[in-house]
Design an enzyme around this catalytic site. Structure first.
Site, mmCIF file in Angstrom:
data_model
loop_
_atom_site.group_PDB
_atom_site.id
_atom_site.type_symbol
_atom_site.label_atom_id
_atom_site.label_comp_id
_atom_site.label_asym_id
_atom_site.label_seq_id
_atom_site.Cartn_x
_atom_site.Cartn_y
_atom_site.Cartn_z
ATOM 1 N N LYS A 1 55.592 99.952 44.134
ATOM 2 C CA LYS A 1 56.417 100.954 43.472
ATOM 3 C C LYS A 1 57.685 101.243 44.265
ATOM 4 O O LYS A 1 58.768 101.348 43.693
ATOM 5 C CB LYS A 1 55.587 102.241 43.370
ATOM 6 C CG LYS A 1 55.824 103.004 42.158
ATOM 7 C CD LYS A 1 54.664 103.914 41.827
ATOM 8 C CE LYS A 1 53.867 104.404 42.994
ATOM 9 N NZ LYS A 1 52.659 105.121 42.576
ATOM 10 N N GLN B 1 48.701 110.289 42.733
ATOM 11 C CA GLN B 1 47.808 109.140 42.632
ATOM 12 C C GLN B 1 46.352 109.584 42.503
ATOM 13 O O GLN B 1 45.915 110.497 43.193
ATOM 14 C CB GLN B 1 47.946 108.284 43.888
ATOM 15 C CG GLN B 1 49.347 107.807 44.131
ATOM 16 C CD GLN B 1 49.492 106.337 43.793
ATOM 17 O OE1 GLN B 1 50.540 105.903 43.381
ATOM 18 N NE2 GLN B 1 48.429 105.600 43.939
ATOM 19 N N ASP C 1 53.366 110.404 34.552
ATOM 20 C CA ASP C 1 52.122 109.680 34.278
ATOM 21 C C ASP C 1 51.482 110.169 32.974
ATOM 22 O O ASP C 1 50.497 109.593 32.518
ATOM 23 C CB ASP C 1 51.147 109.874 35.446
ATOM 24 C CG ASP C 1 50.534 108.581 35.935
ATOM 25 O OD1 ASP C 1 50.928 107.511 35.449
ATOM 26 O OD2 ASP C 1 49.647 108.651 36.795
HETATM 27 N N1 LIG Z 1 48.007 108.640 38.747
HETATM 28 C C1 LIG Z 1 47.820 107.326 38.896
HETATM 29 N N2 LIG Z 1 48.421 106.454 38.055
HETATM 30 C C2 LIG Z 1 48.235 105.124 38.206
HETATM 31 O O1 LIG Z 1 48.788 104.325 37.422
HETATM 32 C C3 LIG Z 1 47.416 104.645 39.286
HETATM 33 C C4 LIG Z 1 46.832 105.603 40.126
HETATM 34 N N3 LIG Z 1 47.028 106.912 39.903
HETATM 35 N N4 LIG Z 1 46.033 105.210 41.152
HETATM 36 C C5 LIG Z 1 45.870 103.820 41.497
HETATM 37 C C6 LIG Z 1 45.970 102.940 40.275
HETATM 38 C C7 LIG Z 1 46.203 101.489 40.608
HETATM 39 N N5 LIG Z 1 47.514 101.194 40.108
HETATM 40 C C8 LIG Z 1 48.198 99.996 40.333
HETATM 41 C C9 LIG Z 1 49.474 99.790 39.865
HETATM 42 C C10 LIG Z 1 50.164 98.625 40.133
HETATM 43 C C11 LIG Z 1 49.576 97.632 40.878
HETATM 44 C C12 LIG Z 1 50.329 96.392 41.173
HETATM 45 O O2 LIG Z 1 51.512 96.400 41.443
HETATM 46 N N6 LIG Z 1 49.678 95.251 41.120
HETATM 47 C C13 LIG Z 1 50.273 93.970 41.421
HETATM 48 C C14 LIG Z 1 49.867 93.569 42.824
HETATM 49 C C15 LIG Z 1 50.682 92.496 43.425
HETATM 50 C C16 LIG Z 1 50.302 92.329 44.899
HETATM 51 O O3 LIG Z 1 50.697 93.166 45.711
HETATM 52 O O4 LIG Z 1 49.565 91.369 45.189
HETATM 53 C C17 LIG Z 1 49.728 92.972 40.388
HETATM 54 O O5 LIG Z 1 48.644 93.264 39.832
HETATM 55 O O6 LIG Z 1 50.352 91.952 40.201
HETATM 56 C C18 LIG Z 1 48.285 97.800 41.345
HETATM 57 C C19 LIG Z 1 47.594 98.977 41.073
HETATM 58 C C20 LIG Z 1 48.028 102.301 39.493
HETATM 59 N N7 LIG Z 1 47.195 103.314 39.528
#
Ligand SMILES: Nc1nc(=O)c2c([nH]1)NC[C@@H]1CN(c3ccc(C(=O)N[C@@H](CCC(=O)O)C(=O)O)cc3)C=[N+]21
Ligand SMILES: NC(=O)C1=CN([C@@H]2O[C@H](COP(=O)(O)OP(=O)(O)OC[C@H]3O[C@@H](n4cnc5c(N)ncnc54)[C@H](OP(=O)(O)O)[C@@H]3O)[C@@H](O)[C@H]2O)C=CC1
Ligand SMILES: [Mg+2]
Length: 303
Positions: free
Chosen positions: A60, A104, A127
């Site tokens: 992010k 989060q 959110d």
């Molecule tokens: N209030 C709240 N809202 C959320 O939306 C929220 C939260 N809490 N708590 C945690 C989870 C988890 N989450 C992710 C978002 C993006 C990736 C992300 O960027 N993923 C990349 C990872 C790439 C890498 O670094 O390898 C991908 O899947 O390609 C992961 C996990 C949002 N969350």
């Protein structure tokens, strides 16, 4: 397996779709800056150290900067009290540099997540988890829509010509993902089923889905025989697993190697829903900043 050419036409490229959305947000943020002289600001609050949240925070920060926005990180210890967190949210609500606030999840057990998300001013609730925005979504009124389900919907719309009449099965019923996903797909004309921990035959339910969205946090839960042949599969799960060589890898809730040959289209992990969540967060932060800066009303004037 993910790079098997036979599967490449099936992969839904969340990373590419997210990049296009982020580029649009960046251009619009620049236009807003020219009109108002202000830069959209996002505050992110992380209490303790949930592994999936750490992945989110890292990516992010990079993307917020790319989109020409400001990001304000607040990392608090696991032992933070509910009152301390509520005080921080009050300060962020009153801060004219901040247009979006994200807390989060999950939060440590001494903190009530509903109380906290409801403390965020509705016009800064990027959110979309507070009762005002959740209520608006369920009534079909415009508001801030939760980032992950919004990103999943965008992926589905890029993949399928028409969602109307399709049976959408969602496994997982959280306030963060499963429930708002159900509201959005209902609005799109899908027939929606939601499975959860007490669902008697989750495999049988999943197999009925023309669309299958999985958000449980149980890696590998959805096997090949849970997928209707030709279905569009959206894997929301993010789990970091340790490999024998000491490195780690991110995996989803779907056993990808089994499900991909059966599915019509499928999101990979990483590179699927995760990047869309971030792009939608930037999109929502821009919406919130515009609402505050362009048509500031007395109750949410910026400065
Ligand atoms: N209030 C709240 N809202 C959320 O939306 C929220 C939260 N809490 N708590 C945690 C989870 C988890 N989450 C992710 C978002 C993006 C990736 C992300 O960027 N993923 C990349 C990872 C790439 C890498 O670094 O390898 C991908 O899947 O390609 C992961 C996990 C949002 N969350
Ligand atoms: N890629 C991204 O951008 C995002 C990824 N995530 C990831 O998605 C996953 C889910 O997150 P979140 O919704 O917050 O998680 P929660 O733990 O809040 O909710 C999980 C849901 O899945 C249900 N569930 C759990 N186990 C099973 C099972 N064996 N069979 C059927 N249903 C089950 C639970 O049922 P019950 O309600 O009955 O307990 C609950 O409804 C996590 O891995 C998280 O890290 C989350 C947000 C964004
Ligand atoms: Mg739970």
């Amino acid at each position: 397996m993910k790079h098997d050419p036979a599967l490449s036409g099936k992969l839904i490229d969340g990373k590419a779709i997210a990049r296009r959305l982020t580029d649009r947000v960046k251009a619009e943020a620049e236009a807003l800056r020219e009109r108002t002289g202000k830069i959209p600001g996002l505050a992110v609050v992380l209490v303790g150290d949930d592994p999936a949240s750490e992945v989110y925070v890292k990516n992010k920060a990079i993307q917020t900067h790319r989109a020409g926005m400001r990001s304000f990180m607040h990392m608090l210890p696991e032992t933070t009290s509910q009152d301390e967190l509520l005080e921080l949210i009050e300060r962020l609500n009153a801060d004219p540099q901040i247009h979006g606030i994200l807390v989060q999840l999950p939060l440590p057990r001494q903190i009530d997540p509903i109380l906290v998300t409801n403390a965020i001013a509705p016009h800064k609730d990027v959110d979309g988890l507070g009762e005002v925005n959740a209520g608006r979504l369920s009534l079909g009124i415009d508001g801030l829509v939760p980032c992950t389900p919004l990103g999943c919907l965008m992926l589905l719309k890029e993949t399928l010509p028409d969602l109307r009449g399709l049976h959408a099965v969602i496994i997982g019923a959280s306030n963060l993902v499963g429930k708002p996903m159900a509201q959005l797909l209902l609005k799109e004309g899908c027939t929606v089923s939601v499975g959860h921990i007490d669902t008697r035959d989750p495999r049988g339910l999943a197999r009925e889905g023309d669309i299958l969205v999985v958000a449980t946090g149980k890696n590998g839960l959805v096997r090949g025989d849970w997928v209707k042949p030709g279905a569009t599969v959206i894997d929301v799960g993010i789990t970091r697993i340790a490999l024998p060589d000491g490195k780690t890898r991110l995996v989803g809730d779907v056993a990808f190697d089994e499900a991909a040959p059966v599915a019509g289209h499928i999101t990979p992990v990483p590179g699927g829903v995760g990047p869309m969540t971030i792009a939608c967060l930037l999109h929502n932060t821009l919406q919130a900043a515009r609402a505050i800066l362009d048509h500031a009303s007395p109750d949410h004037k910026a400065s």
